[in-house]
Every structure is written in C-alpha cells, then in structure tokens.
Design a protein around this motif. Sequence first.
Motif, PDB file in Angstrom:
ATOM      1  N   LEU A 289      68.873   8.581  40.300  1.00 11.39           N
ATOM      2  CA  LEU A 289      70.266   9.136  40.860  1.00 11.39           C
ATOM      3  C   LEU A 289      70.032   9.942  41.977  1.00 11.39           C
ATOM      4  CD1 LEU A 289      73.009   8.413  41.024  1.00 11.39           C
ATOM      5  CD2 LEU A 289      73.301  10.582  39.583  1.00 11.39           C
ATOM      6  N   LYS A 290      68.662  10.696  41.713  1.00 12.60           N
ATOM      7  CA  LYS A 290      68.303  11.795  42.752  1.00 12.60           C
ATOM      8  C   LYS A 290      67.614  11.099  43.857  1.00 12.60           C
ATOM      9  CE  LYS A 290      65.045  15.853  43.091  1.00 12.60           C
ATOM     10  NZ  LYS A 290      64.234  16.682  42.504  1.00 12.60           N
ATOM     11  N   ALA A 291      67.045   9.832  43.464  1.00 13.21           N
ATOM     12  CA  ALA A 291      66.436   9.169  44.682  1.00 13.21           C
ATOM     13  C   ALA A 291      67.635   8.392  45.531  1.00 13.21           C
ATOM     14  CB  ALA A 291      65.780   8.046  44.148  1.00 13.21           C
ATOM     15  N   ALA A 292      68.670   7.971  44.765  1.00 11.66           N
ATOM     16  CA  ALA A 292      69.760   7.410  45.535  1.00 11.66           C
ATOM     17  C   ALA A 292      70.439   8.467  46.388  1.00 11.66           C
ATOM     18  CB  ALA A 292      70.922   7.036  44.544  1.00 11.66           C
ATOM     19  N   GLN A 293      70.391   9.615  45.880  1.00 10.18           N
ATOM     20  CA  GLN A 293      70.950  10.723  46.872  1.00 10.18           C
ATOM     21  C   GLN A 293      70.024  11.247  47.889  1.00 10.18           C
ATOM     22  OE1 GLN A 293      71.321  13.997  43.612  1.00 10.18           O
ATOM     23  NE2 GLN A 293      73.195  13.508  43.198  1.00 10.18           N
ATOM     24  N   ALA A 294      68.795  10.956  47.804  1.00 10.08           N
ATOM     25  CA  ALA A 294      68.038  10.881  48.831  1.00 10.08           C
ATOM     26  C   ALA A 294      68.098   9.921  49.995  1.00 10.08           C
ATOM     27  CB  ALA A 294      66.539  11.210  48.532  1.00 10.08           C
ATOM     28  N   SER A 295      68.324   8.882  49.350  1.00  9.17           N
ATOM     29  CA  SER A 295      68.454   7.530  50.466  1.00  9.17           C
ATOM     30  C   SER A 295      69.973   8.063  51.208  1.00  9.17           C
ATOM     31  CB  SER A 295      68.675   6.294  49.433  1.00  9.17           C
ATOM     32  OG  SER A 295      67.216   5.930  48.810  1.00  9.17           O
ATOM     33  N   ALA A 296      70.784   8.298  50.523  1.00  6.66           N
ATOM     34  CA  ALA A 296      72.152   8.542  50.948  1.00  6.66           C
ATOM     35  C   ALA A 296      72.200   9.529  52.132  1.00  6.66           C
ATOM     36  CB  ALA A 296      73.055   9.097  50.038  1.00  6.66           C
ATOM     37  N   ILE A 297      71.315  10.671  52.194  1.00  2.00           N
ATOM     38  CA  ILE A 297      71.168  11.449  53.047  1.00  2.00           C
ATOM     39  C   ILE A 297      70.321  11.035  54.285  1.00  2.00           C
ATOM     40  CG2 ILE A 297      69.926  13.787  53.602  1.00  2.00           C
ATOM     41  CD1 ILE A 297      70.268  14.567  50.651  1.00  2.00           C
ATOM     42  N   ARG A 298      69.451  10.182  53.979  1.00  3.31           N
ATOM     43  CA  ARG A 298      68.549   9.553  55.154  1.00  3.31           C
ATOM     44  C   ARG A 298      69.470   8.613  55.708  1.00  3.31           C
ATOM     45  NH1 ARG A 298      64.432   9.259  51.220  1.00  3.31           N
ATOM     46  NH2 ARG A 298      64.803   6.887  50.843  1.00  3.31           N
ATOM     47  N   ALA A 299      70.439   7.776  55.151  1.00  4.05           N
ATOM     48  CA  ALA A 299      71.414   6.728  55.824  1.00  4.05           C
ATOM     49  C   ALA A 299      72.181   7.705  56.607  1.00  4.05           C
ATOM     50  CB  ALA A 299      72.134   6.182  54.550  1.00  4.05           C
ATOM     51  N   ASP A 300      72.918   8.877  56.305  1.00  3.55           N
ATOM     52  CA  ASP A 300      73.665   9.613  56.715  1.00  3.55           C
ATOM     53  C   ASP A 300      73.097  10.123  58.138  1.00  3.55           C
ATOM     54  OD1 ASP A 300      76.414  11.189  57.041  1.00  3.55           O
ATOM     55  OD2 ASP A 300      75.049  12.810  56.761  1.00  3.55           O
ATOM     56  N   GLN A 301      71.808  10.539  58.127  1.00  6.92           N
ATOM     57  CA  GLN A 301      71.365  11.255  59.302  1.00  6.92           C
ATOM     58  C   GLN A 301      70.995  10.068  60.449  1.00  6.92           C
ATOM     59  OE1 GLN A 301      67.629  12.532  57.296  1.00  6.92           O
ATOM     60  NE2 GLN A 301      68.332  14.524  57.056  1.00  6.92           N
ATOM     61  N   CYS A 302      70.858   8.653  59.529  1.00 13.41           N
ATOM     62  CA  CYS A 302      70.449   7.647  60.636  1.00 13.41           C
ATOM     63  C   CYS A 302      71.852   7.189  61.350  1.00 13.41           C
ATOM     64  CB  CYS A 302      70.003   6.628  59.985  1.00 13.41           C
ATOM     65  SG  CYS A 302      69.445   4.991  61.102  1.00 13.41           S
ATOM     66  N   VAL A 303      73.175   7.332  60.591  1.00 10.01           N
ATOM     67  CA  VAL A 303      74.264   7.161  61.251  1.00 10.01           C
ATOM     68  C   VAL A 303      74.923   7.995  62.248  1.00 10.01           C
ATOM     69  CG1 VAL A 303      76.776   7.067  60.631  1.00 10.01           C
ATOM     70  CG2 VAL A 303      75.163   5.816  59.124  1.00 10.01           C
ATOM     71  N   LYS A 304      74.128   9.230  62.155  1.00 10.18           N
ATOM     72  CA  LYS A 304      74.601  10.384  62.873  1.00 10.18           C
ATOM     73  C   LYS A 304      73.917  10.447  64.009  1.00 10.18           C
ATOM     74  CE  LYS A 304      77.470  13.010  59.308  1.00 10.18           C
ATOM     75  NZ  LYS A 304      77.064  14.256  58.650  1.00 10.18           N
ATOM     76  N   GLY A 305      72.546   9.598  64.211  1.00 10.16           N
ATOM     77  CA  GLY A 305      71.592   9.815  65.087  1.00 10.16           C
ATOM     78  C   GLY A 305      70.707  10.858  64.929  1.00 10.16           C
ATOM     79  N   MET A 306      70.830  11.453  64.015  1.00 10.26           N
ATOM     80  CA  MET A 306      69.787  12.607  63.429  1.00 10.26           C
ATOM     81  C   MET A 306      68.389  12.072  63.165  1.00 10.26           C
ATOM     82  SD  MET A 306      72.457  14.741  61.465  1.00 10.26           S
ATOM     83  CE  MET A 306      71.188  16.209  60.968  1.00 10.26           C
ATOM     84  N   ALA A 307      68.078  10.869  63.020  1.00  9.07           N
ATOM     85  CA  ALA A 307      67.047  10.318  62.453  1.00  9.07           C
ATOM     86  C   ALA A 307      66.994   8.908  63.148  1.00  9.07           C
ATOM     87  CB  ALA A 307      67.021  10.094  61.055  1.00  9.07           C
ATOM     88  N   LYS A 308      65.879   8.326  63.282  1.00  6.11           N
ATOM     89  CA  LYS A 308      65.566   6.850  64.045  1.00  6.11           C
ATOM     90  C   LYS A 308      65.718   5.872  62.791  1.00  6.11           C
ATOM     91  CE  LYS A 308      62.575   8.353  67.658  1.00  6.11           C
ATOM     92  NZ  LYS A 308      61.207   8.238  68.289  1.00  6.11           N
TER      93      LYS A 308
END
Length: 333
Positions: A289-308
């Motif tokens: 679940l911790k790994a899933a939370q990290a994946s969600a954070i990366r996805a959110d950053q990508c959606v907001k244009g904060m990550a490629k």
Amino acid sequence: MRLRPEQLGKHLADRLLPAYLVAGDEPLQQGELLDDLRRAARDQGFDERHRFSSDTGIDWNSLLNESQSMSLFGGRRILELVLNDKRPDKAGSQILRDVLASPGDDTLLLIRCSKLDRRKDWNSAWVKALDEVGAVIEVWPVEGAGLRNWLQDRLASRGLSASEDALALLIERSEGNLLAAAQEVDKLTLLVEDGQVGPEDVQQAVGDSSRYSPFDLTEATAQGNAQRVLHIIQTLRAEGVEPPVLLWALSRDIRILDGMLSGGPPPRLPPQRVRAMQAQAQRLNPQHLKAAQASAIRADQCVKGMAKGDPWQYITSLALRLAGHPLPRSMER
C-alpha cells in the motif's frame, strides 16, 4: 421452500404461494424472475401493486396495515418490498413475521434483496418465516460454461442459433454482462432473417457493450483482475475520460484500504463492496500500500505537469499495483 430460477416457470403453472424472496446480485435475472411472478399474479387477479423500497425508507407499520386492510377495489394486490443491500431491523423483522404468520389469499408478498449471507440471513427469523410459507429463489452470476448455455437458451427462445465462433464473440463483446448480452440478442433477432447467427452478424449488431465508469475500475482492482483493469482503462481513455477522474477514484480506495489495514472503522460502503475491499486489503500488506501511495503521488505530479511522463502510464501502473499485479520495476516510470 427453495426454488431454482429454472424451476419457476413450472412452479407458476400450478399455484402461487403467499410470498416469494428473490435474492442475488445479478439484476437481469432478478428483474425477469420478478416480472414472471408479477405476470402470473396478474393472471390470477392481483390487479393492485403497492411498493415499499429501502431507497426511500420503509414504513414498516404501513406495510403491516396494508397487509391487513381490504383492497381499495375489493380485489387482490401485490405488496412488493425492495430491500437491496439493506435488511429489516428488529421491528421490521417482527412485522414481516406477523405478515407471514397469517397470509391472506388476496395478498402476495414479493421481496427483492441482494445475495443472502449463509450465516446471517439464512439464520434470521424473517427469512425462516418466509421459507416456511413461501419460496426463496437465489440468483447467481452466470459465468464460464453457464454463460455459454445461458446465451444459447436466450437465442433459442428468440428462434436463433449461433455458431461456436459467434457465441465466443458475443461472450467476449458483452464481457459477461447479462443485460448487455440480452440487449444484443434482441438486436440479432431483428437483424438475422434465417435464424442462423454467424460472427459477421455479431460484428454488425454488437457495438462495444463495455461502457465503464471509474467505479468499474476500482471494482476490478478490488477483484484483482489485471486483464479487466487494463481493458477498462483502455476503454475509458478511448471515451475521453480525463486522468484526474481515475486518479481520484484510485486514491480514494488507497485511503479506504489504509484505514482497513490500520484497524480503523469500517467504511460507509455497500456490504458487497466492503467485502471485496476487505479481501483486497488481505492481499495487500502495508508495504504494497505504501508503494501504491507513492505511485499515486507520481501520477498526481504528472497530471499537474510537475513531472514528465504520460499520466496514463502512471495510472495504469497504480491500478495494477492495487490489483496485486504490479509491473516489473523496469517497466515502471
């Protein structure tokens, strides 16, 4: 008494019992069985129908009064009780037992509810009371060979027969959704003139019946069905659903699962959904679940244009991780 769905037709050719309970989580079969019961009741003079539903709140005293009063037009009437996932409280259970204790010839009680729990529901006083004077019909999902046989019977009832390839295509395109499959059989009835259904007829008649919502995706992750997860994401993407919508639904499930794993109070969800997520939580340990939370954070950053990166790649990776089938590290970005 207990009745299987396929026994109802022969049963109704004899006489109606005072009460019927149709239970299960497959809406098409439930609806058609209740239609058959209502039709048989109308043929026997049950012209009035009074409906009580848990959706709007059940007035149990009104149900009791209605069962004891004379029909408005001096005829026979159906009292239909829609429980869905809810169950009678103590007062409601007692009233149902009172109604079933002295059933009248002018009143038919029809109850619709979700799947019966073997331990809780079957041991409840109201189900036992109904089982004594009426009939309980349990509806189960149609899968595997059963789905194939169901489709063949459905086609035959419309004067159609299908080749093996046509059946396989129809099953694939409807994805086991009986309502969608029934609709496509009705389309084929209008399309096919000689009664023989081939793959080309299915291709012509059947659009993609797999219309999904984000909640279908979270249901698939709870079931651990990776293939269905991928198909739903692909379909939603093709339909123009935006990534933040899916990310919201998946993130909500992460919070619920986190609460379950940490021993928090049960979520306010339908019982069937709670059971599915409890099984999901058992498959996912805190590290997953911790790994899933990290994946969600990366996805959110990508959606907001904060990550490629491609948001859909991150969301797919997240959904598969929640389904218990994470991508290899070399494939995750």
